[in-house]
Write a protein that holds these residues in place. Structure first.
Motif, PDB file in Angstrom:
ATOM      1  N   SER A  30       8.837 -13.719  10.587  1.00  0.00           N
ATOM      2  CA  SER A  30       7.556 -13.491   9.911  1.00  0.00           C
ATOM      3  C   SER A  30       7.725 -13.488   8.480  1.00  0.00           C
ATOM      4  O   SER A  30       6.655 -14.009   7.646  1.00  0.00           O
ATOM      5  N   MET A  31       8.636 -13.065   7.756  1.00  0.00           N
ATOM      6  CA  MET A  31       8.822 -12.964   6.182  1.00  0.00           C
ATOM      7  C   MET A  31       8.886 -14.576   5.795  1.00  0.00           C
ATOM      8  O   MET A  31       8.482 -15.159   4.875  1.00  0.00           O
ATOM      9  N   VAL A  89       1.531  -2.224   6.243  1.00  0.00           N
ATOM     10  CA  VAL A  89       0.280  -2.132   5.634  1.00  0.00           C
ATOM     11  C   VAL A  89       0.160  -2.809   4.175  1.00  0.00           C
ATOM     12  O   VAL A  89      -0.876  -3.491   3.891  1.00  0.00           O
ATOM     13  N   GLN A  90       1.323  -2.895   3.552  1.00  0.00           N
ATOM     14  CA  GLN A  90       1.083  -3.833   2.326  1.00  0.00           C
ATOM     15  C   GLN A  90       0.871  -5.321   2.575  1.00  0.00           C
ATOM     16  O   GLN A  90       0.430  -6.006   1.910  1.00  0.00           O
ATOM     17  N   ALA A  91       1.646  -5.779   3.832  1.00  0.00           N
ATOM     18  CA  ALA A  91       1.340  -7.136   4.173  1.00  0.00           C
ATOM     19  C   ALA A  91      -0.321  -7.383   4.364  1.00  0.00           C
ATOM     20  O   ALA A  91      -0.756  -8.383   4.064  1.00  0.00           O
ATOM     21  N   TRP A  92      -0.908  -6.312   5.124  1.00  0.00           N
ATOM     22  CA  TRP A  92      -2.373  -6.595   5.478  1.00  0.00           C
ATOM     23  C   TRP A  92      -3.168  -6.347   4.201  1.00  0.00           C
ATOM     24  O   TRP A  92      -4.100  -7.132   3.726  1.00  0.00           O
ATOM     25  N   ALA A  95      -2.911  -9.558   2.026  1.00  0.00           N
ATOM     26  CA  ALA A  95      -2.891 -10.761   2.606  1.00  0.00           C
ATOM     27  C   ALA A  95      -3.629 -12.060   1.985  1.00  0.00           C
ATOM     28  O   ALA A  95      -4.618 -11.746   1.582  1.00  0.00           O
ATOM     29  N   GLY A  96      -2.937 -13.204   2.037  1.00  0.00           N
ATOM     30  CA  GLY A  96      -3.409 -14.360   1.301  1.00  0.00           C
ATOM     31  C   GLY A  96      -3.234 -14.213  -0.213  1.00  0.00           C
ATOM     32  O   GLY A  96      -3.734 -15.279  -0.976  1.00  0.00           O
ATOM     33  N   ALA A  97      -2.821 -13.077  -0.847  1.00  0.00           N
ATOM     34  CA  ALA A  97      -2.595 -13.125  -2.223  1.00  0.00           C
ATOM     35  C   ALA A  97      -1.507 -13.902  -2.695  1.00  0.00           C
ATOM     36  O   ALA A  97      -1.393 -14.567  -3.923  1.00  0.00           O
ATOM     37  N   VAL A  98      -0.327 -14.084  -2.065  1.00  0.00           N
ATOM     38  CA  VAL A  98       0.686 -14.901  -2.434  1.00  0.00           C
ATOM     39  C   VAL A  98       0.856 -16.018  -1.740  1.00  0.00           C
ATOM     40  O   VAL A  98       0.920 -15.814  -0.308  1.00  0.00           O
ATOM     41  N   ARG A  99       0.912 -17.041  -2.380  1.00  0.00           N
ATOM     42  CA  ARG A  99       1.353 -18.369  -1.539  1.00  0.00           C
ATOM     43  C   ARG A  99       2.510 -18.889  -1.522  1.00  0.00           C
ATOM     44  O   ARG A  99       3.449 -18.267  -2.300  1.00  0.00           O
ATOM     45  N   VAL A 100       3.002 -19.650  -0.492  1.00  0.00           N
ATOM     46  CA  VAL A 100       4.431 -19.933  -0.186  1.00  0.00           C
ATOM     47  C   VAL A 100       4.875 -20.954  -1.180  1.00  0.00           C
ATOM     48  O   VAL A 100       3.998 -22.198  -1.511  1.00  0.00           O
ATOM     49  N   LEU A 189      -1.782 -15.657   8.859  1.00  0.00           N
ATOM     50  CA  LEU A 189      -0.230 -15.348   8.900  1.00  0.00           C
ATOM     51  C   LEU A 189       0.382 -13.961   8.456  1.00  0.00           C
ATOM     52  O   LEU A 189       0.925 -13.350   8.943  1.00  0.00           O
ATOM     53  N   ASP A 190      -0.107 -13.758   7.111  1.00  0.00           N
ATOM     54  CA  ASP A 190       0.229 -12.589   6.327  1.00  0.00           C
ATOM     55  C   ASP A 190      -0.012 -11.330   7.195  1.00  0.00           C
ATOM     56  O   ASP A 190       0.469 -10.556   7.379  1.00  0.00           O
ATOM     57  N   ARG A 191      -1.492 -11.427   7.849  1.00  0.00           N
ATOM     58  CA  ARG A 191      -1.635 -10.182   8.803  1.00  0.00           C
ATOM     59  C   ARG A 191      -1.197 -10.290   9.806  1.00  0.00           C
ATOM     60  O   ARG A 191      -0.881  -9.103  10.429  1.00  0.00           O
ATOM     61  N   LEU A 192      -0.785 -11.412  10.439  1.00  0.00           N
ATOM     62  CA  LEU A 192      -0.112 -11.275  11.826  1.00  0.00           C
ATOM     63  C   LEU A 192       1.527 -10.753  11.450  1.00  0.00           C
ATOM     64  O   LEU A 192       2.022  -9.804  12.258  1.00  0.00           O
ATOM     65  N   ALA A 193       1.978 -10.783  10.286  1.00  0.00           N
ATOM     66  CA  ALA A 193       3.145 -10.745   9.855  1.00  0.00           C
ATOM     67  C   ALA A 193       3.133  -8.962   9.651  1.00  0.00           C
ATOM     68  O   ALA A 193       3.879  -8.252  10.176  1.00  0.00           O
ATOM     69  N   GLY A 194       2.073  -8.568   8.885  1.00  0.00           N
ATOM     70  CA  GLY A 194       1.936  -7.257   8.806  1.00  0.00           C
ATOM     71  C   GLY A 194       1.795  -6.228  10.301  1.00  0.00           C
ATOM     72  O   GLY A 194       2.320  -5.292  10.277  1.00  0.00           O
ATOM     73  N   THR A 195       1.154  -7.250  11.263  1.00  0.00           N
ATOM     74  CA  THR A 195       0.950  -6.303  12.624  1.00  0.00           C
ATOM     75  C   THR A 195       2.448  -6.427  13.156  1.00  0.00           C
ATOM     76  O   THR A 195       2.535  -5.390  13.833  1.00  0.00           O
ATOM     77  N   VAL A 196       3.024  -7.448  13.122  1.00  0.00           N
ATOM     78  CA  VAL A 196       4.652  -7.205  13.522  1.00  0.00           C
ATOM     79  C   VAL A 196       5.508  -6.221  12.847  1.00  0.00           C
ATOM     80  O   VAL A 196       5.956  -5.285  13.637  1.00  0.00           O
ATOM     81  N   PHE A 197       5.269  -5.803  11.729  1.00  0.00           N
ATOM     82  CA  PHE A 197       5.822  -4.939  10.917  1.00  0.00           C
ATOM     83  C   PHE A 197       5.441  -3.439  11.640  1.00  0.00           C
ATOM     84  O   PHE A 197       6.070  -2.609  11.935  1.00  0.00           O
ATOM     85  N   ILE A 198       4.074  -3.306  11.671  1.00  0.00           N
ATOM     86  CA  ILE A 198       3.433  -2.189  12.267  1.00  0.00           C
ATOM     87  C   ILE A 198       3.846  -1.925  13.650  1.00  0.00           C
ATOM     88  O   ILE A 198       4.058  -0.508  13.821  1.00  0.00           O
TER      89      ILE A 198
END
Length: 208
Positions: A30-31, A89-92, A95-100, A189-198
């Motif tokens: 996810s990261m 929660v931080q990932a949510w 979300a979208g604030a940092v680009r790869v 994807l950021d939100r999906l990653a956050g969901t995985v962590f949660i």
């Protein structure tokens, strides 16, 4: 010291277990997908090196105390779950604030991601219990120096985990680079990653 047969048997088993899909793999994947391959590798390396803390606990016997004390185990599990929830929660929130790739990654230093991976693994009570039950199976008491054998086995496990997690972070980062050209998908994807962590955090807190 470990014999060649002893080390090879342990390494083969460790690689198989590390490659099996689990919480650590999902977090590294996810990261890497949401932050890029360098971030995924840094986070994965942190997760791998977190195993050294569990090795130390196994050597000095603290893991046995944690396993035998419901209060200590519950507290450690709650702390680990709360940390994963915070990461989710931080990932949510961002979300979208940092680009790869590019300068945007400077907003999330690799050192910080490494520390996150290190802490996420180090405070995982299931890994504590895993090391307590797994490492001793490959100790040969007749060879003596049991603590030294445990330490070497833990270092060997950490080394192979660093390689596998590094590869996982690297290749998942390629997917993240592709998504970097698609901002809407990157935010999802950021939100999906956050969901995985949660999800992992909730599972760690609620699972007995």
């Amino acid at each position: 010291m470990l014999t060649a047969a002893q080390a090879l048997a342990f390494l083969a088993t460790a690689i198989m277990l590390t490659a099996t899909p689990g919480p650590d793999n999902l977090m590294v994947l996810s990261m890497g997908m949401s932050r890029g391959r360098r971030a995924g590798m840094a986070f994965g390396l942190g997760c791998a090196l977190g195993c050294l803390s569990h090795t130390l606990l196994a050597v000095v016997g603290v893991s046995a105390l944690v396993a035998a004390s419901p209060v200590a185990f519950t507290a450690l599990k709650a702390a680990g779950g709360a940390y994963l929830l915070w990461m989710g929660v931080q990932a949510w929130r961002h979300a979208g604030a940092v680009r790869v790739g590019g300068e945007a990654l400077a907003e999330t230093p690799l050192r910080q991601l490494f520390v996150k991976g290190l802490v996420a693994n180090a405070i995982n009570p299931k890994v504590v219990l895993f090391f307590l039950s797994f490492l001793p199976q490959f100790v040969v008491a007749q060879q003596g120096q049991v603590a030294w054998q445990l330490g070497l086995l833990g270092v060997l496990f950490t080394a192979q985990a660093a390689v596998l997690f590094g590869l996982l972070g690297y290749f998942s980062g390629g997917i993240g680079a592709w998504l970097n050209r698609r901002p809407s998908l990157g935010k999802l994807l950021d939100r999906l990653a956050g969901t995985v962590f949660i999800g992992l955090g909730v599972r760690m807190i609620t699972t007995r």
